[in-house]
Design an enzyme around this catalytic site. Structure first.
Site, PDB file in Angstrom:
ATOM      1  CB  SER A 137      -0.906   0.007   1.230  1.00 26.65           C
ATOM      2  OG  SER A 137      -1.427   1.305   1.394  1.00 26.65           O
TER       3      SER A 137
ATOM      4  CG  HIS B   6      -3.838  -1.547  -1.672  1.00 25.56           C
ATOM      5  ND1 HIS B   6      -4.915  -2.356  -1.926  1.00 25.56           N
ATOM      6  CD2 HIS B   6      -4.228  -0.709  -0.674  1.00 25.56           C
ATOM      7  CE1 HIS B   6      -5.921  -2.026  -1.130  1.00 25.56           C
ATOM      8  NE2 HIS B   6      -5.519  -1.031  -0.362  1.00 25.56           N
TER       9      HIS B   6
ATOM     10  CG  ASP C 102      -5.078   2.508   0.699  1.00 23.22           C
ATOM     11  OD1 ASP C 102      -6.017   1.703   0.725  1.00 23.22           O
ATOM     12  OD2 ASP C 102      -3.896   2.193   0.940  1.00 23.22           O
TER      13      ASP C 102
ATOM     14  CG  MET D  93      -8.433   7.334   2.432  1.00 17.83           C
ATOM     15  SD  MET D  93      -7.528   7.469   3.982  1.00 17.83           S
ATOM     16  CE  MET D  93      -6.602   5.928   3.954  1.00 17.83           C
TER      17      MET D  93
ATOM     18  CG  HIS E 167      -9.158   0.195  -0.544  1.00 21.78           C
ATOM     19  ND1 HIS E 167      -8.568   0.036   0.695  1.00 21.78           N
ATOM     20  CD2 HIS E 167     -10.491   0.175  -0.314  1.00 21.78           C
ATOM     21  CE1 HIS E 167      -9.505  -0.069   1.619  1.00 21.78           C
ATOM     22  NE2 HIS E 167     -10.679   0.015   1.035  1.00 21.78           N
TER      23      HIS E 167
ATOM     24  CG  MET F 193     -11.235   3.332   2.085  1.00 20.41           C
ATOM     25  SD  MET F 193      -9.682   3.356   2.985  1.00 20.41           S
ATOM     26  CE  MET F 193      -8.563   3.401   1.617  1.00 20.41           C
TER      27      MET F 193
ATOM     28  CG  MET G 159     -11.569  -2.663   5.043  1.00 20.55           C
ATOM     29  SD  MET G 159     -10.024  -2.313   4.173  1.00 20.55           S
ATOM     30  CE  MET G 159      -9.030  -1.523   5.452  1.00 20.55           C
TER      31      MET G 159
ATOM     32  CG  PHE H 257      -6.082   6.785  10.195  1.00 20.79           C
ATOM     33  CD1 PHE H 257      -5.583   8.073  10.010  1.00 20.79           C
ATOM     34  CD2 PHE H 257      -7.410   6.639  10.575  1.00 20.79           C
ATOM     35  CE1 PHE H 257      -6.394   9.189  10.209  1.00 20.79           C
ATOM     36  CE2 PHE H 257      -8.229   7.746  10.782  1.00 20.79           C
ATOM     37  CZ  PHE H 257      -7.722   9.025  10.599  1.00 20.79           C
TER      38      PHE H 257
ATOM     39  CG  ASP I 275      -6.043  -2.737   3.188  1.00 20.11           C
ATOM     40  OD1 ASP I 275      -4.991  -2.440   3.766  1.00 20.11           O
ATOM     41  OD2 ASP I 275      -6.698  -1.936   2.474  1.00 20.11           O
TER      42      ASP I 275
ATOM     43  N   GLY J  60      -2.879  -3.769   9.159  1.00 18.95           N
ATOM     44  CA  GLY J  60      -2.139  -4.473  10.211  1.00 18.95           C
ATOM     45  C   GLY J  60      -1.522  -5.789   9.763  1.00 18.95           C
TER      46      GLY J  60
HETATM   47  C1  DX5 Z   1      -6.219   1.761   5.488  1.00 21.84           C
HETATM   48  C2  DX5 Z   1      -5.794   1.389   4.085  1.00 21.84           C
HETATM   49  C3  DX5 Z   1      -4.654   0.457   4.050  1.00 21.84           C
HETATM   50  C4  DX5 Z   1      -3.399   0.940   4.737  1.00 21.84           C
HETATM   51  C5  DX5 Z   1      -2.815  -0.262   5.391  1.00 21.84           C
HETATM   52  O1  DX5 Z   1      -7.465   2.299   5.484  1.00 21.84           O
HETATM   53  O2  DX5 Z   1      -6.853   0.777   3.376  1.00 21.84           O
HETATM   54  O3  DX5 Z   1      -4.362  -0.009   2.730  1.00 21.84           O
HETATM   55  O4  DX5 Z   1      -2.450   1.542   3.910  1.00 21.84           O
HETATM   56  O5  DX5 Z   1      -1.767   0.143   6.189  1.00 21.84           O
HETATM   57  P1  DX5 Z   1      -1.004  -0.856   7.191  1.00 21.84           P
HETATM   58  O6  DX5 Z   1      -0.494  -2.014   6.364  1.00 21.84           O
HETATM   59  O7  DX5 Z   1       0.080   0.012   7.737  1.00 21.84           O
HETATM   60  O8  DX5 Z   1      -2.004  -1.284   8.208  1.00 21.84           O
HETATM   61 ZN    ZN Z   2      -6.381  -0.175   1.399  1.00 15.50          ZN
END
Ligand code: DX5
Ligand code: ZN
Length: 216
Positions: A8, A33, A35, A37, A66, A68, A137, A143, A175, A177
């Site tokens: 990501s 990936h 993201d 937002m 992705h 959001m 998720m 974040f 996706d 942690g």
């Molecule tokens: C969070 C994103 C993730 C994020 C994951 O909302 O969708 O893709 O970048 O970050 P880590 O791998 O640090 O949890």
């Molecule tokens: Zn993501």
């Protein structure tokens, strides 16, 4: 089978994106990936199409986008213009999910549906045969760097069961942690694709971190 790895970019150094994109190109990453937002669907804003379009042609891996955002269906043609292979929309953001899935396919991309930690797997029953992938998720979206929600393991197991029962060919992506410590449990439950932000870009050796995740 080795996992598909989709680093990501959210955790990359935005002041020096060329360096991180070159690292991705040289690495064993399968996809990249991205993201997006909007500060409405999630309590954060990341980057949008002008930024993605400034680097997209330098990325030699398929783009896994992705969204959001609310009303992701309004941006199907914008996502297509980036050259993306996969467009992930949130279940919670689409009133007419069936229509959105078909519009993504008609636009020439692979449709994926994403579920938040509080959205149950059973709600996917009527779309599971139409999607290329389900993104589960494993943190609340918005974040990077958050802790993996342990309940995700049983959720992925339940999703895998639904996929097998219905004869769907959908991949399972996870996706949030995802690290070398959490990846084995979620992979064992049925995850095919691992998204990792911090675990890749904050590592001393990002290429080695990708290699490690891929070998899990
Ligand atoms: C969070 C994103 C993730 C994020 C994951 O909302 O969708 O893709 O970048 O970050 P880590 O791998 O640090 O949890
Ligand atoms: Zn993501």
């Amino acid at each position: 089978m080795n996992s598909i790895i989709s680093p990501s970019l959210l955790a990359a150094d935005f002041g020096n994106l060329n360096k991180d994109i070159q690292m991705i190109n040289e690495s064993e990453a399968d996809w990249l990936h991205l993201d997006i937002m909007d500060g409405v669907f999630v309590p954060n804003i990341s980057f949008g199409f002008p930024v993605i379009n400034s680097f997209a042609n330098k990325v030699e891996k398929p783009l896994d986008v992705h969204l959001m955002i609310v009303h992701p269906e309004k941006f199907i043609s914008e996502v297509k213009k980036t050259g993306a292979k996969i467009m992930n929309v949130h279940y919670e953001a689409c009133t007419h999910l069936n229509r959105v899935i078909h519009e993504i396919r008609e636009a020439g991309m692979l449709p994926a549906v994403t579920i938040n930690p509080s959205t149950p797997v059973c709600l996917l029953r009527d779309v599971i045969e139409d999607v290329y992938m389900v993104l589960v998720m494993t943190v609340n979206p918005g974040f990077g760097g958050q802790s993996f929600i342990e309940h995700s393991v049983s959720k992925v197991r339940e999703l895998k069961k639904l996929i097998i029962e219905t004869g769907s060919k959908a991949l399972i992506e996870v996706d949030g942690g995802i690290t070398a410590e959490t990846a084995p449990r979620i992979k064992e439950a049925g995850a095919d694709v691992l998204v990792a932000g911090s675990a890749v870009f904050n590592a001393k050796d990002p290429k080695a971190a990708i290699h490690l995740l891929k070998s899990i």
